[in-house]
Design an enzyme around this catalytic site. Sequence first.
Site, PDB file in Angstrom:
ATOM      1  N   THR A  93       0.953  -1.074   0.139  1.00  0.00           N
ATOM      2  CA  THR A  93      -0.043   0.020   0.053  1.00  0.00           C
ATOM      3  C   THR A  93       0.880   1.172  -0.201  1.00  0.00           C
ATOM      4  O   THR A  93       1.643   1.455   1.043  1.00  0.00           O
ATOM      5  CB  THR A  93      -0.744  -0.002   1.312  1.00  0.00           C
ATOM      6  OG1 THR A  93      -1.671  -1.029   1.409  1.00  0.00           O
ATOM      7  CG2 THR A  93      -1.800   1.312   1.039  1.00  0.00           C
ATOM      8  N   LYS A 168      -7.912   1.536  -3.012  1.00  0.00           N
ATOM      9  CA  LYS A 168      -7.432   1.141  -1.646  1.00  0.00           C
ATOM     10  C   LYS A 168      -7.677   2.123  -0.599  1.00  0.00           C
ATOM     11  O   LYS A 168      -8.321   2.001   0.435  1.00  0.00           O
ATOM     12  CB  LYS A 168      -6.124   0.543  -1.708  1.00  0.00           C
ATOM     13  CG  LYS A 168      -5.333   0.315  -0.291  1.00  0.00           C
ATOM     14  CD  LYS A 168      -5.845  -0.711   0.290  1.00  0.00           C
ATOM     15  CE  LYS A 168      -5.114  -0.950   1.620  1.00  0.00           C
ATOM     16  NZ  LYS A 168      -5.229  -2.260   2.382  1.00  0.00           N
ATOM     17  N   LYS A 243      -1.718   4.768   8.617  1.00  0.00           N
ATOM     18  CA  LYS A 243      -0.931   5.056   7.423  1.00  0.00           C
ATOM     19  C   LYS A 243      -1.913   5.279   6.074  1.00  0.00           C
ATOM     20  O   LYS A 243      -1.569   6.113   5.397  1.00  0.00           O
ATOM     21  CB  LYS A 243      -0.129   3.720   7.349  1.00  0.00           C
ATOM     22  CG  LYS A 243       0.557   3.776   5.945  1.00  0.00           C
ATOM     23  CD  LYS A 243       1.054   2.266   5.613  1.00  0.00           C
ATOM     24  CE  LYS A 243       1.603   2.198   4.079  1.00  0.00           C
ATOM     25  NZ  LYS A 243       2.316   0.889   3.644  1.00  0.00           N
TER      26      LYS A 243
HETATM   27  P1  NAD Z   1       6.239  -6.189   7.046  1.00  0.00           P
HETATM   28  O1  NAD Z   1       6.967  -5.028   7.913  1.00  0.00           O
HETATM   29  O2  NAD Z   1       5.847  -7.228   7.985  1.00  0.00           O
HETATM   30  O3  NAD Z   1       7.165  -6.615   5.706  1.00  0.00           O
HETATM   31  C1  NAD Z   1       7.857  -5.721   5.064  1.00  0.00           C
HETATM   32  C2  NAD Z   1       8.874  -6.407   4.590  1.00  0.00           C
HETATM   33  O4  NAD Z   1       9.769  -5.959   3.718  1.00  0.00           O
HETATM   34  C3  NAD Z   1       9.989  -6.595   5.862  1.00  0.00           C
HETATM   35  O5  NAD Z   1      10.340  -8.101   6.117  1.00  0.00           O
HETATM   36  C4  NAD Z   1      11.239  -6.179   5.426  1.00  0.00           C
HETATM   37  O6  NAD Z   1      12.361  -6.519   5.970  1.00  0.00           O
HETATM   38  C5  NAD Z   1      11.141  -5.932   3.898  1.00  0.00           C
HETATM   39  N1  NAD Z   1      11.966  -5.024   3.336  1.00  0.00           N
HETATM   40  C6  NAD Z   1      11.912  -3.593   3.409  1.00  0.00           C
HETATM   41  N2  NAD Z   1      12.623  -2.906   2.522  1.00  0.00           N
HETATM   42  C7  NAD Z   1      13.170  -3.863   1.771  1.00  0.00           C
HETATM   43  C8  NAD Z   1      13.928  -3.889   0.842  1.00  0.00           C
HETATM   44  N3  NAD Z   1      14.777  -2.765   0.289  1.00  0.00           N
HETATM   45  N4  NAD Z   1      14.439  -5.095   0.077  1.00  0.00           N
HETATM   46  C9  NAD Z   1      13.962  -6.092   0.535  1.00  0.00           C
HETATM   47  N5  NAD Z   1      13.070  -6.444   1.625  1.00  0.00           N
HETATM   48  C10 NAD Z   1      12.643  -5.142   2.175  1.00  0.00           C
HETATM   49  O7  NAD Z   1       4.807  -5.419   6.542  1.00  0.00           O
HETATM   50  P2  NAD Z   1       3.547  -6.089   6.174  1.00  0.00           P
HETATM   51  O8  NAD Z   1       2.471  -6.036   7.106  1.00  0.00           O
HETATM   52  O9  NAD Z   1       3.715  -7.355   5.195  1.00  0.00           O
HETATM   53  O10 NAD Z   1       3.134  -5.031   5.191  1.00  0.00           O
HETATM   54  C11 NAD Z   1       3.528  -4.833   3.653  1.00  0.00           C
HETATM   55  C12 NAD Z   1       2.657  -3.922   2.732  1.00  0.00           C
HETATM   56  O11 NAD Z   1       1.181  -4.244   2.814  1.00  0.00           O
HETATM   57  C13 NAD Z   1       2.333  -2.648   3.499  1.00  0.00           C
HETATM   58  O12 NAD Z   1       2.565  -1.607   2.394  1.00  0.00           O
HETATM   59  C14 NAD Z   1       1.147  -2.415   4.200  1.00  0.00           C
HETATM   60  O13 NAD Z   1       0.815  -1.226   4.362  1.00  0.00           O
HETATM   61  C15 NAD Z   1       0.204  -3.462   3.411  1.00  0.00           C
HETATM   62  N6  NAD Z   1      -0.723  -4.178   3.871  1.00  0.00           N
HETATM   63  C16 NAD Z   1      -0.484  -4.713   5.165  1.00  0.00           C
HETATM   64  C17 NAD Z   1      -1.850  -5.092   5.899  1.00  0.00           C
HETATM   65  C18 NAD Z   1      -1.609  -6.007   7.074  1.00  0.00           C
HETATM   66  O14 NAD Z   1      -2.381  -6.551   7.662  1.00  0.00           O
HETATM   67  N7  NAD Z   1      -0.173  -6.334   7.327  1.00  0.00           N
HETATM   68  C19 NAD Z   1      -2.864  -5.409   5.310  1.00  0.00           C
HETATM   69  C20 NAD Z   1      -2.985  -4.709   3.949  1.00  0.00           C
HETATM   70  C21 NAD Z   1      -2.050  -4.038   3.353  1.00  0.00           C
END
Ligand code: NAD
Length: 293
Positions: A93, A168, A243
């Site tokens: 997102t 979204k 966010k």
């Molecule tokens: P998270 O922090 O658990 O996962 C993100 C991952 O990206 C981490 O493991 C981090 O190490 C990795 N990362 C960051 N920079 C990087 C790079 N340069 N190269 C490689 N890896 C890298 O977050 P999440 O909860 O999985 O959310 C991910 C996305 O999904 C976000 O944009 C969030 O807004 C969206 N989202 C999350 C949810 C939820 O319920 N968690 C629901 C809908 C949408």
Amino acid sequence: MTRIAFIGLGNMGGPMAANLVRAGHSLTGFDLSHDTLKAAEATGVKPASILSEALANAEVAITMLPKGQHVISVWSDILRAPAKNMLIIDCSTVDVESARQAHAMARQAGCLSLDAPVSGGTGGAAAGTLTFMAGGSPESFAQAKPLLEAMGKRIVHCGEDGAGQAAKICNNMILGISMIGVCEAFALAEKLGLSHQALFDVASTSSGQCWSLTTYCPVPGPVPASPANNGYKPGFAAALMLKDLKLAQEAASASGAVTPLGAEAAQLFALFEKRGNGNRDFSAIIEMFREVI
Ligand code: NAD
């Protein structure tokens, strides 16, 4: 079988990648966190120690990263020497502007691209029941659809570049505002001596009916599966709601849209987070309306 590089294997990306493996695809994963990469390996994802190793031989790259700046940086690296006709899908997102910038970079490098943010949370990611909101060309969408179907149950093509992110943040702005409305109504009902069940029975079948009430009721009792019955364990964390509301406000000021309730919702969730509630379910904000703010 498609050869896929999956970048960002966190709370969402990890289970999404696992579902692609389960569907028979060949996955190579990369994440900055060693522990996260190890956890993905246990689900059948081949770990790569650097990004370029994950991309070698990949036909498709999928990113699931925290913010727009991460997506732009990782896509720049992917596009430095892209495979011919590669398809790149971003499921994070992010702000609409970053999404459009990423599409433009991909187009310039001769790649197909799709912004495809999700709703459904970590539960939906694990169960393979996410909703995908996609933006990009019809050709990109057609190629991505079978892969998205392995991770979700509803796949909607919302329009051209950035339309997925636009859908979204508009949806989640409705959600943030409607949850606050439902919470305020329950807090008022408590002051008036009206039971939770009585308000629910009336409003859930009347004009106050909405998802925040009937599926995600912020008080325990009327909807047994809602986080209110589980100590407000998320669910959908308040920090993620904040966010998305901030992204909606950024988009509103950039486009000149008038969103006073969206702005107020962002302020209220910012206050709620500041009080230490970022990791609780967003429906716990009802507690703030029981106090004097
Ligand atoms: P998270 O922090 O658990 O996962 C993100 C991952 O990206 C981490 O493991 C981090 O190490 C990795 N990362 C960051 N920079 C990087 C790079 N340069 N190269 C490689 N890896 C890298 O977050 P999440 O909860 O999985 O959310 C991910 C996305 O999904 C976000 O944009 C969030 O807004 C969206 N989202 C999350 C949810 C939820 O319920 N968690 C629901 C809908 C949408």
